[in-house]
Design a protein around this motif. Structure first.
Motif, PDB file in Angstrom:
ATOM      1  N   CYS A 348       0.963  -1.436  -0.162  1.00  0.00           N
ATOM      2  CA  CYS A 348       0.088   0.137   0.419  1.00  0.00           C
ATOM      3  C   CYS A 348       0.704   1.041   0.343  1.00  0.00           C
ATOM      4  CB  CYS A 348      -0.642   0.396   1.200  1.00  0.00           C
ATOM      5  SG  CYS A 348      -1.509   1.455   1.320  1.00  0.00           S
ATOM      6  N   ASP A 349       0.835   2.227  -1.383  1.00  0.00           N
ATOM      7  CA  ASP A 349       1.556   3.338  -1.063  1.00  0.00           C
ATOM      8  C   ASP A 349       0.353   4.316  -0.813  1.00  0.00           C
ATOM      9  OD1 ASP A 349      -0.076   3.706  -3.094  1.00  0.00           O
ATOM     10  OD2 ASP A 349       1.392   3.432  -4.356  1.00  0.00           O
ATOM     11  N   ASP A 350      -1.014   4.377   0.062  1.00  0.00           N
ATOM     12  CA  ASP A 350      -1.880   5.061   0.529  1.00  0.00           C
ATOM     13  C   ASP A 350      -1.996   6.643  -0.886  1.00  0.00           C
ATOM     14  OD1 ASP A 350      -3.158   6.062   2.662  1.00  0.00           O
ATOM     15  OD2 ASP A 350      -1.633   7.889   2.918  1.00  0.00           O
ATOM     16  N   CYS A 351      -2.545   5.671  -1.400  1.00  0.00           N
ATOM     17  CA  CYS A 351      -3.208   6.625  -2.474  1.00  0.00           C
ATOM     18  C   CYS A 351      -4.060   7.238  -2.788  1.00  0.00           C
ATOM     19  CB  CYS A 351      -2.888   5.742  -4.587  1.00  0.00           C
ATOM     20  SG  CYS A 351      -4.114   4.377  -4.048  1.00  0.00           S
ATOM     21  N   ARG A 388      -2.296  -1.365  -6.469  1.00  0.00           N
ATOM     22  CA  ARG A 388      -0.866  -2.054  -6.455  1.00  0.00           C
ATOM     23  C   ARG A 388      -1.671  -3.855  -5.836  1.00  0.00           C
ATOM     24  NH1 ARG A 388       3.101   1.255  -6.030  1.00  0.00           N
ATOM     25  NH2 ARG A 388       4.494  -0.414  -4.280  1.00  0.00           N
TER      26      ARG A 388
END
Length: 419
Positions: A348-351, A388
């Motif tokens: 997770c890239d907190d998009c 993702r």
């Protein structure tokens, strides 16, 4: 020139959708019943068990925002009603439950009615044919139409006019529409006359709609009272020739689409795809040949025989119809069971995509961490849109496996606005 009104708003989340409704609906206060106990029927497009992310069905973000708006305005008798398409009806598949519409409506204390299984009231169709429209629709003080903006291989486009086919009771009455498709869609609209239309173009569909096309994120809602004007405007904004939209062409022949409407739409300055037209609904050679207006009546005569209905209920013949393009849907009988989602923090890239698409306005990362949330609908919009693949599904995919097969890669690109 006759005064026309059309409101176009951008929205990319539940909060933005709710704000669009709060900003626009006061201008349509005159269509709402003065009596807050009067019955209101909300008619979404629940064509199939492919969810809104494919461009097929009404987005739960719009439905939840509208039901919340009506609740806050004090309306106490709001029903969500839809008669899903004949194939699912025939196969006894509950599309309303599969799309989590019943759970969404329950959050606001609203019942959901399958219009395929209610009493009907007569509507005059072409050539002396009488069809039955669902009584909850005919008896409502206000019908709010929530069509999806999508191409349609039979009608050209499906927007306000086409969406009312779901108001007919059961397969037998829907079949009557196809005897003179464009004319009977117009007849149905003249009989039902929803007071308000809100077009769901949050995610639209181009290509071989209504089920096998390509989803397009447009982040757009279109409000209005006149379905002919709205459908004309949608065709213009989508770069789709209005004369190719069969119900719209029939409405023009009857004088329901006027030169004044053309002039109004000429002034619209919001092409939905920045000048690129929606791809047309080009079917395969077999389907195009059979579904041409000159030949369709013969196909309908064959399709309505007992032998064809029997064959259509078998898996092998159904697969053949799907392969040739004569059938758009796959009727999976296996239900989905979701035991929960887990979040891979490393992936997770907190998009924020999952938050934007959640119809309950939740943070799915928090829901996964807590093992659930009472407001989570289980719609899986978060799981399906995560670019993702940071959310993992646990359980049995059932019918969802077919959506993943056709649309997984496409839906995961929806997090890029304006694609």
């Amino acid at each position: 020139m006759t005064a026309f009104r059309l409101d176009i708003r951008r929205a990319a989340s539940l909060a933005e959708t709710a704000k669009a409704l709060a900003d626009v609906l006061p201008a349509y206060a005159h269509v709402f019943p003065a009596d807050t106990a009067a019955p209101i029927l909300v008619k979404p497009n629940l064509n199939a068990n492919m969810n809104a992310l494919t461009g097929n069905t009404t987005d739960l973000r719009l439905l939840c925002a509208l039901l919340g708006h009506l609740r806050d305005a004090g309306y106490s008798d709001v029903t969500v009603g839809e008669g899903t398409n004949s194939g699912f009806y025939r196969n006894k598949i509950g599309v309303i439950g599969r799309l989590m519409v019943d759970k969404a409506a329950a959050r606001f204390g609203c019942p959901v009615v399958d219009l395929n299984h209610v009493p009907g009231k007569p509507v005059a169709f072409e050539n002396g044919v009488t069809a039955m429209v669902a009584a909850p629709v005919a008896d409502a003080a206000l019908v709010i139409n929530l069509p999806k903006l999508k191409t349609h291989f039979e009608a050209g486009m499906s927007v306000c006019l086409k969406n009312l086919m779901g108001c007919l009771v059961g397969q037998e009455n829907k079949k009557k529409t196809h005897q003179s498709l464009a004319a009977n869609i117009v007849n149905l609209n003249l009989a039902v006359r929803p007071g308000l239309h809100i077009v769901d173009a949050l995610i639209a569909m181009e290509g071989l709609g209504p089920t096998r096309g390509t989803p397009l994120r447009l982040d757009t809602l279109i409000f209005g009272e006149n379905p002919y004007l709205i459908d004309l405007a949608c065709a213009r904004m989508a770069g789709f020739p209005p004369e190719k939209v069969r119900p719209l062409a029939e409405a023009r022949r009857r004088g329901l689409v006027t030169p004044e409407m053309d002039a109004f739409c000429d002034g619209l300055s919001l092409p939905l795809l920045a000048g690129r037209p929606l791809a047309p609904p080009v079917a395969g050679r077999i389907a195009s040949f059979i579904h041409s207006p000159a030949r369709q009546k013969y196909f309908l005569a064959v399709r309505n025989t007992a032998l064809f209905r029997y064959l259509a209920g078998t898996d092998w013949f159904g697969a053949l119809l799907f392969k040739t393009g004569l059938r758009q849907d796959v009727f999976c009988r296996e239900e989905m069971r979701c035991d929960g989602l887990t979040l891979d923090r490393a992936a997770c890239d907190d998009c924020g995509v999952c938050r934007d698409f959640c119809p309950s306005g939740l943070d799915p990362a928090d829901v996964a961490a807590m093992g659930g949330h009472p407001d989570c609908l289980g719609c899986l919009y978060c799981f399906l849109t995560c670019p993702r693949k940071a959310l993992a599904f646990h359980g049995e995919q059932g019918f969802l496996a077919e959506q993943l097969r056709q649309y997984d890669a496409l839906v995961r690109t929806l997090g890029r606005p304006g694609r």
